[in-house]
Design an enzyme around this catalytic site. Structure first.
Site, PDB file in Angstrom:
ATOM      1  N   GLY A   1     -71.995 -11.318   9.829  1.00 25.36           N
ATOM      2  CA  GLY A   1     -72.030 -12.341   8.773  1.00 25.36           C
ATOM      3  C   GLY A   1     -70.614 -12.783   8.416  1.00 25.36           C
ATOM      4  N   HIS A   2     -69.751 -11.808   8.169  1.00 22.34           N
ATOM      5  CA  HIS A   2     -68.353 -12.150   7.873  1.00 22.34           C
ATOM      6  C   HIS A   2     -67.719 -12.888   9.051  1.00 22.34           C
ATOM      7  CE1 HIS A   2     -68.854  -8.298   5.471  1.00 22.34           C
ATOM      8  NE2 HIS A   2     -68.418  -9.116   4.529  1.00 22.34           N
TER       9      HIS A   2
END
Lengths: 282, 282
Positions: A37-38
């Protein structure tokens, strides 16, 4: 090599130098323990900016007294290797003493948007978020900052913060990234037992169901709520914190689903609080 | 010619252009109706900065519901002529709609320092001050900002704000400027009747007296307080709001006068609230 900067002053000097050379700064604030996600947010920044700065800082003021500050997962060496792979230019990695040198007397808040949803169950959380983002923006001086849609309320709050306080930067929001089985990526997923994790898959499932109901013509939030509630309540390891159907910008409850609606939920899987959401367009 | 800029966006673009060219920006925020006190701060900025920006904005959120927002004196043409004389480069002169486009949801506060002295009698005042200063700093992007010592608490609060939120700018504090008769310059002096004004001269007088008492060895704040209180209470047109003897940085009450002490007072002369202060060094 990703450059590690640990003090606000050094970061500001570096930011001034970059800006003076006419380059743009893209910024991704994180609490570390980086996952896909990051990385998706970092790639968004990488596409648009000359220089990408990622901050890693587990901000104590956004955790409540009974929350998971102490056990929040940390692994700087691993994070640094990932940032290296993603060709991030700078990681800003300050200490608590650096970010809160004299305590938390000075703070920043956004009224209204922060009182519902996660704000209701986590009092003080968004004050912590808007305060640390203000400090980080002042340290990194970015042209734009990237936030994830998974934290939908945070994204709305930060947009409003930036607008209201006239920060000269753009807020970019990247889509939710999910595991192969549909679970939204989160550093807190690491807390889940296998039973909890299996039940937690229903979060994504009920959001997809609600989206389909809307696509098939359902406009009544109460009907959507009831269907979602029923499915999640049936899971033995889950406890609902909230299910809300709101305007994505103002976060006000909707009487009717029209234009754009944010369907957001927070659920405890055992002791782990998970959030997920979808924006539906009518 | 002083350049008039009315929007945040134009101001930010101009600030970026100035900074890119390697020049420094000195900033003096004001509410207009400029007097020698303001001009002394502008001259301080002029000595140190390549480009001087003065803002003129009567900030509604720092006035209480029963205060003088509507009658606060305004004269932009006259101010502009003075700024011209002082060779100010830019006057930032925004509207309420420009500074608060969506109301006042986003705000900034400094706890502790803002609760005593003027903060006690003007609830919400300092939230208004710290919020508008944040917005103005984001618009003007100064290397330093100049504030007047007359607003001693404001100066302490802004210093703390800048430190806590990591604004990359210096806070410069200019000395109090007085009329020939000793009255501290203030745009609000224009409200005073001649009787009120005559009585108001005792503010400067009691501060000088307190300073002399300290110079002669008095270290007990209660003794200083009593002497000051007696003199002001004797004036028929004055009503004491507070007399405080505090640490100049933390604004905490002192038990003993030592090192540096801020002796500050607020007094109503008729309906006009006047403030004045002195810092004594032991």
């Amino acid at each position: 090599m990703v450059k590690v900067i640990k003090t606000v002053q050094d970061m500001q000097k570096e930011a001034d130098r970059i800006r003076q050379s006419g380059k743009t700064i893209g910024f991704v604030p994180t609490m570390g323990y980086l996952h896909e996600g990051h990385l998706s947010l970092i790639r968004l920044a990488r596409q648009r900016a000359d220089v990408v700065v990622v901050s890693i800082y587990v901000n104590p003021t956004q955790f409540g007294p009974n929350e998971d500050l102490d056990q929040y997962p940390r692994d700087f060496r691993h994070d640094e290797a990932l940032l290296e792979q993603e060709k991030v230019d700078i990681v800003f990695y300050p200490s608590d003493k650096e970010m809160y040198p004299e305590g938390d007397a000075g703070f920043v808040e956004v009224k209204g948007l922060t009182e519902s949803l996660c704000g209701a169950s986590r009092p003080g959380h968004f004050r912590g978020v808007t305060t640390i983002c203000t400090k980080l923006f002042h340290a990194v001086k970015p042209h734009f900052a990237v936030f994830g849609q998974k934290d939908a309320q945070q994204a709305a709050v930060i947009k409003r913060l930036v607008k209201d306080l006239h920060f000269d930067l753009d807020v970019v929001v990247g889509p939710i990234v999910r595991e192969a089985d549909g679970l939204a990526m989160s550093s807190r997923n690491t807390y889940l037992s296998s039973d909890e994790r299996r039940d937690a898959l229903s979060l994504d499932q009920v959001l997809k169901m609600a989206e389909e109901m809307v696509n098939e013509g359902e406009r009544n939030p109460a009907v959507l709520y009831k269907a979602m509630h029923k499915l999640i309540a049936a899971k033995p390891h889950l406890k609902i914190d909230y299910i809300s159907i709101v305007d994505p910008d103002t976060l006000e409850d909707l009487d009717v689903v029209e234009n754009r609606a944010l369907i957001a939920l927070a659920v405890f899987a055992g002791k782990t609080r998970l959030i997920d959401n979808v924006i539906v367009e009518v």
